[in-house]
Each structure stands twice: as structure tokens, then as C-alpha cells.
Design a protein around this motif. Structure first.
Motif, PDB file in Angstrom:
ATOM      1  N   VAL A  76     -15.311  44.808  17.928  1.00  0.00           N
ATOM      2  CA  VAL A  76     -15.744  44.403  19.265  1.00  0.00           C
ATOM      3  C   VAL A  76     -17.185  43.931  19.170  1.00  0.00           C
ATOM      4  N   THR A  77     -17.445  42.727  19.658  1.00  0.00           N
ATOM      5  CA  THR A  77     -18.785  42.164  19.677  1.00  0.00           C
ATOM      6  C   THR A  77     -19.247  42.027  21.119  1.00  0.00           C
ATOM      7  N   ALA A  83     -20.897  33.359  24.334  1.00  0.00           N
ATOM      8  CA  ALA A  83     -20.865  32.830  22.974  1.00  0.00           C
ATOM      9  C   ALA A  83     -20.680  31.315  23.006  1.00  0.00           C
ATOM     10  N   ASN A  84     -21.320  30.628  22.071  1.00  0.00           N
ATOM     11  CA  ASN A  84     -21.138  29.179  22.013  1.00  0.00           C
ATOM     12  C   ASN A  84     -19.748  28.839  21.483  1.00  0.00           C
ATOM     13  N   ARG A  85     -19.424  27.568  21.509  1.00  0.00           N
ATOM     14  CA  ARG A  85     -18.058  27.139  21.165  1.00  0.00           C
ATOM     15  C   ARG A  85     -17.694  27.519  19.731  1.00  0.00           C
ATOM     16  N   MET A  91     -14.377  33.773  16.435  1.00  0.00           N
ATOM     17  CA  MET A  91     -13.956  35.118  16.832  1.00  0.00           C
ATOM     18  C   MET A  91     -12.476  35.153  17.196  1.00  0.00           C
ATOM     19  N   ARG A  92     -12.010  34.139  17.878  1.00  0.00           N
ATOM     20  CA  ARG A  92     -10.579  34.087  18.202  1.00  0.00           C
ATOM     21  C   ARG A  92      -9.747  34.017  16.922  1.00  0.00           C
ATOM     22  N   HIS A  97     -12.831  40.788  19.257  1.00  0.00           N
ATOM     23  CA  HIS A  97     -12.871  40.799  20.725  1.00  0.00           C
ATOM     24  C   HIS A  97     -14.314  40.685  21.198  1.00  0.00           C
ATOM     25  N   PHE A  98     -14.585  39.696  22.034  1.00  0.00           N
ATOM     26  CA  PHE A  98     -15.940  39.462  22.529  1.00  0.00           C
ATOM     27  C   PHE A  98     -16.072  39.908  23.976  1.00  0.00           C
TER      28      PHE A  98
END
Length: 213
Positions: A76-77, A83-85, A91-92, A97-98
Motif C-alpha cells: 500500500v502506497t 500520483a502522476n500518469r 502501480m496498477r 494499491h495507492f
């Protein structure tokens, strides 16, 4: 750490030395602000949980954890900025998980401020194995309260308030953590901000560490 009297910050930085040595000490993440020194992350348990608090679009730490553990950790972040693109896509792809929000001592959902307990409950986690914390001074109010309820095996934290660094180091030590690594952050060297890596006494064998005499 355990014997520090009340001292000025320069005394802490001058005399601070590791208490334990790690056979598998490794840099995880970038050589810049996003990376941290860790102890044998590949020895994390099968159901390991990693929380990275403060990312600033640098997810090199999380990416390296995924690689070193064969993606067996839930990661988990959390960051106060969206978050930028590029970071979002990475991450995806990696199953990280953001959460956009600020880590705080008290949860205020309207202001997107969350305690670590709230984040854990929301994500269905009862424990954290590895906790990375770079939350711009909020560690002073967040970490002591968290340690009263929870124990993590590896605590990786940047301390920002130089006037209270000795106090926070004592709090960490009094909760059973031993210093494994310490370095002044090269990016913030003028401010004296420093990075600390701790191992809890209950996890020394798990991560192949031993006391230094």
C-alpha cells in the motif's frame, strides 16, 4: 540509542552508530530520496504487508520490494498528492494499491487525512511487516501512537525535525527497535534530515541480523 540523554541534534548525528548488523543489507529503491536501506527483504513472510507512506511519484522502493519478494507482499502506497500518469500505470501493473491522502495522528476523511490504523482497517490488514515512512515531519505525531498498538519487523523512517530527533529515537528504542542503518539524506543535507532503518528485537532471527558489540 537506549542510553541517550537529552542532547542537541549535532550530538545525535555525530555519535549515532548501528546496534545490529544485517547479513543481507541492501538498498531498495532509487539512490535518491525514494530508496531505503533494508535487511534481507527476500526473507519477508509469505503473507507480508508493506506500507510505503510518502512516495512523491517515486515507486522504485515498491517495485524493488515486488521483485525481491516475488510479489508475495501486499503493498500500500500513500501520498498526499495524486500520483502522476506514469506512477499510476506502474502501480496498477504491479498490483500496488495507492491511497491519496495525508498520514495524520487523527483521521479526518473530509480532509483526506488518515491514521495508519484507519488505512489498515480500510485495506483489511491486521499487521504490517515493513513500514517505510517519509511524511514530512508528521512522523513525530504519528509514529509514537502507532507503536503503542503495533509492531513492525522493519521500520524505515526519515526524521525531519532536527530539534526533536533525539526524543523520537528514544521513543523508537523504547518500543523494542534496534538501529540497523543510518545515513544523512544527501538531497536534504543542508537541513540535516536523516534516514534510519530499524529492526524489531522479535525479528532479528527472521531477517538474519545479530547484535554488534
Amino acid at each position: 540509542i537506549h542510553k541517550f540523554p537529552t542532547v542537541i541534534p549535532s550530538d545525535v548525528l555525530l555519535y549515532l552508530v548501528p546496534e545490529v548488523a544485517c547479513l543481507g543489507r541492501v538498498r531498495v529503491g532509487s539512490t535518491g530520496d525514494g530508496g531505503k536501506w533494508m535487511c534481507s527483504p527476500w526473507r519477508a513472510p509469505e503473507d507480508c504487508v508493506v506500507y510505503s507512506l510518502g512516495s512523491f511519484d517515486d515507486i522504485s522502493f515498491e517495485s524493488d520490494i515486488n521483485e525481491l519478494t516475488n510479489r508475495r507482499c501486499s503493498i500500500v502506497t500513500v501520498d498526499m498528492n495524486e500520483a502522476n500518469r506514469r506512477a499510476s500505470s506502474a502501480m496498477r501493473e504491479q498490483g500496488i494499491h495507492f491511497v491519496r491522502g495525508k498520514v495524520a495522528a487523527v483521521t479526518n476523511e473530509n480532509a483526506a487525512e488518515y491514521t495508519i490504523d484507519h488505512l489498515m482497517a480500510t485495506n483489511g490488514h491486521e499487521k504490517i511487516d515493513i513500514l517505510k515512512m517519509d511524511i514530512e515531519g508528521s512522523e513525530l505525531s504519528v509514529l509514537p501512537e502507532f507503536m503503542k498498538k503495533h509492531k513492525v519487523c522493519q521500520l524505515l523512517v526519515e526524521i525531519h525535525d532536527m530539534q526533536r530527533v533525539a526524543w523520537l529515537l528514544r521513543e523508537i528504542a523504547n518500543n523494542g527497535y534496534l538501529l540497523m542503518n543510518y545515513e544523512i539524506n544527501a538531497i536534504t543535507i543542508k537541513n540535516g534530515m536523516s534516514e534510519y532503518a530499524f529492526i524489531h528485537t522479535s525479528c532479528l532471527e527472521t531477517y538474519e541480523t545479530h547484535y554488534l558489540s
